[in-house]
Design a protein around this motif. Structure first.
Motif, PDB file in Angstrom:
ATOM      1  N   LEU A   1       0.839  -1.196   0.000  1.00 42.11           N
ATOM      2  CA  LEU A   1       0.000   0.000   0.000  1.00 42.11           C
ATOM      3  C   LEU A   1       0.878   1.252   0.000  1.00 42.11           C
ATOM      4  O   LEU A   1       0.645   2.198  -0.767  1.00 42.11           O
ATOM      5  CB  LEU A   1      -0.920  -0.002   1.216  1.00 42.11           C
ATOM      6  N   ASN A   2       1.894   1.265   0.861  1.00 36.84           N
ATOM      7  CA  ASN A   2       2.775   2.429   0.957  1.00 36.84           C
ATOM      8  C   ASN A   2       3.651   2.607  -0.281  1.00 36.84           C
ATOM      9  O   ASN A   2       4.131   3.717  -0.547  1.00 36.84           O
ATOM     10  CB  ASN A   2       3.669   2.310   2.196  1.00 36.84           C
ATOM     11  N   ASP A   3       3.857   1.516  -1.030  1.00 38.15           N
ATOM     12  CA  ASP A   3       4.708   1.579  -2.222  1.00 38.15           C
ATOM     13  C   ASP A   3       3.932   1.937  -3.490  1.00 38.15           C
ATOM     14  O   ASP A   3       4.531   2.013  -4.578  1.00 38.15           O
ATOM     15  CB  ASP A   3       5.422   0.240  -2.438  1.00 38.15           C
ATOM     16  N   LEU A   4       2.628   2.154  -3.377  1.00 36.64           N
ATOM     17  CA  LEU A   4       1.851   2.519  -4.562  1.00 36.64           C
ATOM     18  C   LEU A   4       2.323   3.864  -5.115  1.00 36.64           C
ATOM     19  O   LEU A   4       2.776   4.740  -4.378  1.00 36.64           O
ATOM     20  CB  LEU A   4       0.361   2.608  -4.214  1.00 36.64           C
ATOM     21  N   ARG A   5       2.185   4.013  -6.425  1.00 36.65           N
ATOM     22  CA  ARG A   5       2.551   5.277  -7.068  1.00 36.65           C
ATOM     23  C   ARG A   5       1.619   6.402  -6.606  1.00 36.65           C
ATOM     24  O   ARG A   5       0.494   6.146  -6.158  1.00 36.65           O
ATOM     25  CB  ARG A   5       2.475   5.147  -8.589  1.00 36.65           C
ATOM     26  N   GLY A   6       2.069   7.596  -6.767  1.00 39.24           N
ATOM     27  CA  GLY A   6       1.273   8.747  -6.355  1.00 39.24           C
ATOM     28  C   GLY A   6      -0.067   8.818  -7.045  1.00 39.24           C
ATOM     29  O   GLY A   6      -1.095   9.138  -6.422  1.00 39.24           O
ATOM     30  N   ASP A   7      -0.106   8.502  -8.369  1.00 36.60           N
ATOM     31  CA  ASP A   7      -1.375   8.562  -9.090  1.00 36.60           C
ATOM     32  C   ASP A   7      -2.344   7.492  -8.602  1.00 36.60           C
ATOM     33  O   ASP A   7      -3.561   7.707  -8.560  1.00 36.60           O
ATOM     34  CB  ASP A   7      -1.146   8.423 -10.597  1.00 36.60           C
ATOM     35  N   GLN A   8      -1.796   6.332  -8.203  1.00 40.96           N
ATOM     36  CA  GLN A   8      -2.661   5.267  -7.674  1.00 40.96           C
ATOM     37  C   GLN A   8      -3.252   5.670  -6.327  1.00 40.96           C
ATOM     38  O   GLN A   8      -4.439   5.445  -6.071  1.00 40.96           O
ATOM     39  CB  GLN A   8      -1.860   3.970  -7.535  1.00 40.96           C
ATOM     40  N   LEU A   9      -2.440   6.271  -5.478  1.00 40.84           N
ATOM     41  CA  LEU A   9      -2.935   6.717  -4.178  1.00 40.84           C
ATOM     42  C   LEU A   9      -3.960   7.837  -4.328  1.00 40.84           C
ATOM     43  O   LEU A   9      -4.945   7.887  -3.588  1.00 40.84           O
ATOM     44  CB  LEU A   9      -1.770   7.184  -3.308  1.00 40.84           C
ATOM     45  N   ARG A  10      -3.729   8.740  -5.286  1.00 37.56           N
ATOM     46  CA  ARG A  10      -4.702   9.814  -5.520  1.00 37.56           C
ATOM     47  C   ARG A  10      -6.047   9.241  -5.958  1.00 37.56           C
ATOM     48  O   ARG A  10      -7.104   9.687  -5.506  1.00 37.56           O
ATOM     49  CB  ARG A  10      -4.180  10.784  -6.579  1.00 37.56           C
ATOM     50  N   LYS A  11      -5.989   8.230  -6.820  1.00 36.46           N
ATOM     51  CA  LYS A  11      -7.234   7.603  -7.276  1.00 36.46           C
ATOM     52  C   LYS A  11      -7.971   6.953  -6.109  1.00 36.46           C
ATOM     53  O   LYS A  11      -9.198   7.085  -5.979  1.00 36.46           O
ATOM     54  CB  LYS A  11      -6.934   6.560  -8.351  1.00 36.46           C
ATOM     55  N   LEU A  12      -7.218   6.262  -5.233  1.00 36.23           N
ATOM     56  CA  LEU A  12      -7.838   5.627  -4.070  1.00 36.23           C
ATOM     57  C   LEU A  12      -8.472   6.668  -3.150  1.00 36.23           C
ATOM     58  O   LEU A  12      -9.526   6.431  -2.548  1.00 36.23           O
ATOM     59  CB  LEU A  12      -6.805   4.811  -3.297  1.00 36.23           C
ATOM     60  N   THR A  13      -7.823   7.809  -3.037  1.00 39.27           N
ATOM     61  CA  THR A  13      -8.365   8.878  -2.186  1.00 39.27           C
ATOM     62  C   THR A  13      -9.599   9.496  -2.813  1.00 39.27           C
ATOM     63  O   THR A  13     -10.622   9.718  -2.144  1.00 39.27           O
ATOM     64  CB  THR A  13      -7.300   9.965  -1.957  1.00 39.27           C
ATOM     65  N   GLN A  14      -9.542   9.757  -4.108  1.00 43.81           N
ATOM     66  CA  GLN A  14     -10.641  10.422  -4.793  1.00 43.81           C
ATOM     67  C   GLN A  14     -11.906   9.567  -4.847  1.00 43.81           C
ATOM     68  O   GLN A  14     -13.023  10.086  -4.753  1.00 43.81           O
ATOM     69  CB  GLN A  14     -10.205  10.810  -6.204  1.00 43.81           C
ATOM     70  N   ASN A  15     -11.734   8.264  -5.003  1.00 40.01           N
ATOM     71  CA  ASN A  15     -12.922   7.408  -5.077  1.00 40.01           C
ATOM     72  C   ASN A  15     -13.353   6.850  -3.716  1.00 40.01           C
ATOM     73  O   ASN A  15     -14.233   5.995  -3.640  1.00 40.01           O
ATOM     74  CB  ASN A  15     -12.739   6.273  -6.094  1.00 40.01           C
ATOM     75  N   GLY A  16     -12.723   7.340  -2.641  1.00 46.98           N
ATOM     76  CA  GLY A  16     -13.157   6.978  -1.288  1.00 46.98           C
ATOM     77  C   GLY A  16     -12.688   5.625  -0.795  1.00 46.98           C
ATOM     78  O   GLY A  16     -13.135   5.166   0.259  1.00 46.98           O
ATOM     79  N   ILE A  17     -11.773   5.001  -1.514  1.00 47.98           N
ATOM     80  CA  ILE A  17     -11.333   3.659  -1.134  1.00 47.98           C
ATOM     81  C   ILE A  17     -10.275   3.691  -0.030  1.00 47.98           C
ATOM     82  O   ILE A  17     -10.267   2.840   0.863  1.00 47.98           O
ATOM     83  CB  ILE A  17     -10.815   2.901  -2.372  1.00 47.98           C
ATOM     84  N   LEU A  18      -9.395   4.666  -0.061  1.00 48.99           N
ATOM     85  CA  LEU A  18      -8.288   4.683   0.895  1.00 48.99           C
ATOM     86  C   LEU A  18      -8.774   4.715   2.352  1.00 48.99           C
ATOM     87  O   LEU A  18      -8.248   3.954   3.184  1.00 48.99           O
ATOM     88  CB  LEU A  18      -7.361   5.871   0.612  1.00 48.99           C
ATOM     89  N   PRO A  19      -9.770   5.544   2.711  1.00 49.93           N
ATOM     90  CA  PRO A  19     -10.253   5.493   4.102  1.00 49.93           C
ATOM     91  C   PRO A  19     -10.808   4.124   4.489  1.00 49.93           C
ATOM     92  O   PRO A  19     -10.673   3.702   5.646  1.00 49.93           O
ATOM     93  CB  PRO A  19     -11.359   6.561   4.124  1.00 49.93           C
ATOM     94  N   LEU A  20     -11.405   3.413   3.528  1.00 50.23           N
ATOM     95  CA  LEU A  20     -11.947   2.086   3.811  1.00 50.23           C
ATOM     96  C   LEU A  20     -10.812   1.087   4.057  1.00 50.23           C
ATOM     97  O   LEU A  20     -10.927   0.209   4.913  1.00 50.23           O
ATOM     98  CB  LEU A  20     -12.823   1.614   2.647  1.00 50.23           C
ATOM     99  N   VAL A  21      -9.727   1.233   3.305  1.00 48.90           N
ATOM    100  CA  VAL A  21      -8.571   0.363   3.507  1.00 48.90           C
ATOM    101  C   VAL A  21      -8.008   0.561   4.903  1.00 48.90           C
ATOM    102  O   VAL A  21      -7.676  -0.404   5.606  1.00 48.90           O
ATOM    103  CB  VAL A  21      -7.494   0.644   2.436  1.00 48.90           C
ATOM    104  N   TYR A  22      -7.898   1.820   5.333  1.00 51.52           N
ATOM    105  CA  TYR A  22      -7.359   2.079   6.665  1.00 51.52           C
ATOM    106  C   TYR A  22      -8.326   1.622   7.755  1.00 51.52           C
ATOM    107  O   TYR A  22      -7.893   1.182   8.831  1.00 51.52           O
ATOM    108  CB  TYR A  22      -7.015   3.556   6.818  1.00 51.52           C
TER     109      TYR A  22
END
Length: 263
Positions: free
Chosen positions: A207-228
């Motif tokens: 998760l921490n090694d994902l590219r910046g664009d991948q992390l931005r996409k996860l944040t924008q579509n609301g997935i990153l908070p669910l992962v945490y």
């Protein structure tokens, strides 16, 4: 009497499915249920992504193994152990959050014919909460669904939509390749460790090694908070283990956690 084709595997808790009909079930009523005996021996319950924020503070959230993993709320760490429900199916603590999958039972939207995507409201006829009772709330009045029935249908439709969003969430995790086989070792004082496997979890390093664009996409579509939310909930594994010990529900060994399909 029409039933859902039995070539289809039935979801967790369901013994049979029958489409709800204003003709066949004109006199059917619904009794309130204060207990869920069908849940007493189940330790893992399917979960939708909307429930992650509520569940993360109460139960560990993991993912099932296999090609099509689904989120699971753990109510126990061992097969047949539920620390939130007593043997009669009553809540041990009334403040416990009850996942929507449980609250939906005995109803379900299902396909009656394989050649169409149309879904019909069905129910499990083996449930003792619905039937031709003298008491309870009516499902139909003058051939029309009551407000109760409309509410049941609305809840089933909302769950179906949540299930689709959950499926998309899982596809995103698989495409990113950040799921890993989970393992947790818990060692009681003066005893051999209990090792739990047979589930999946998010690999924090990947998760921490994902590219910046991948992390931005996860944040924008609301997935990153669910992962945490999932990752934070894993600390509750040891709390769940302690509850099993306090309730005298510890096995001699710790077999793998088993998965159940989300339907």
């Amino acid at each position: 009497m029409a039933t859902v084709p039995q070539s289809q595997s039935l979801p967790l808790f369901y013994n049979n499915l029958e489409p709800l009909s204003s003709q066949t079930h004109a006199d059917f009523r619904v009794r309130p249920a204060n207990v869920a005996p069908f849940l007493a021996k189940h330790h893992a319950v399917p979960l939708t992504v909307e429930e992650f924020p509520l569940v993360q503070r109460r139960m560990p959230i993991v993912f099932s193994i296999g090609d099509d993993p689904v989120p699971l709320a753990l109510m126990g760490l061992n097969e047949g152990v539920n620390t939130f429900i007593d043997d009669a199916g009553a809540l041990v603590d009334n403040e416990v959050y009850v996942p929507a999958y449980i609250r939906r039972y005995p109803y379900l939207l299902a396909k009656l014919r394989p050649d169409t995507d149309e879904l019909s409201l069905c129910f499990d006829p083996t449930s003792d909460t619905i039937g031709a009772f003298e008491d309870g709330e009516r499902l139909f009045e003058n051939g029309e669904p009551t407000e109760l029935t409309k509410g049941i249908l609305n809840f089933a439709e909302q769950f179906e939509q949540a299930g689709q969003r959950t499926g998309q969430f899982m596809r995103e995790l698989k495409e990113l390749g950040i799921l890993m086989d989970g393992e947790i070792s818990i060692q009681p004082e003066g005893a051999q460790p209990f090792v739990y496997r047979g589930f999946q979890m998010v690999d924090e390093k990947k998760l921490n090694d994902l590219r910046g664009d991948q992390l931005r996409k996860l944040t924008q579509n609301g997935i990153l908070p669910l992962v945490y939310a999932h990752l934070f909930s894993l600390s509750l594994m040891r709390d769940l283990f302690s509850k099993q010990m306090q309730q005298g529900k510890m096995p001699q060994q710790a077999p793998p956690l088993n998965a159940q399909p989300l339907n």
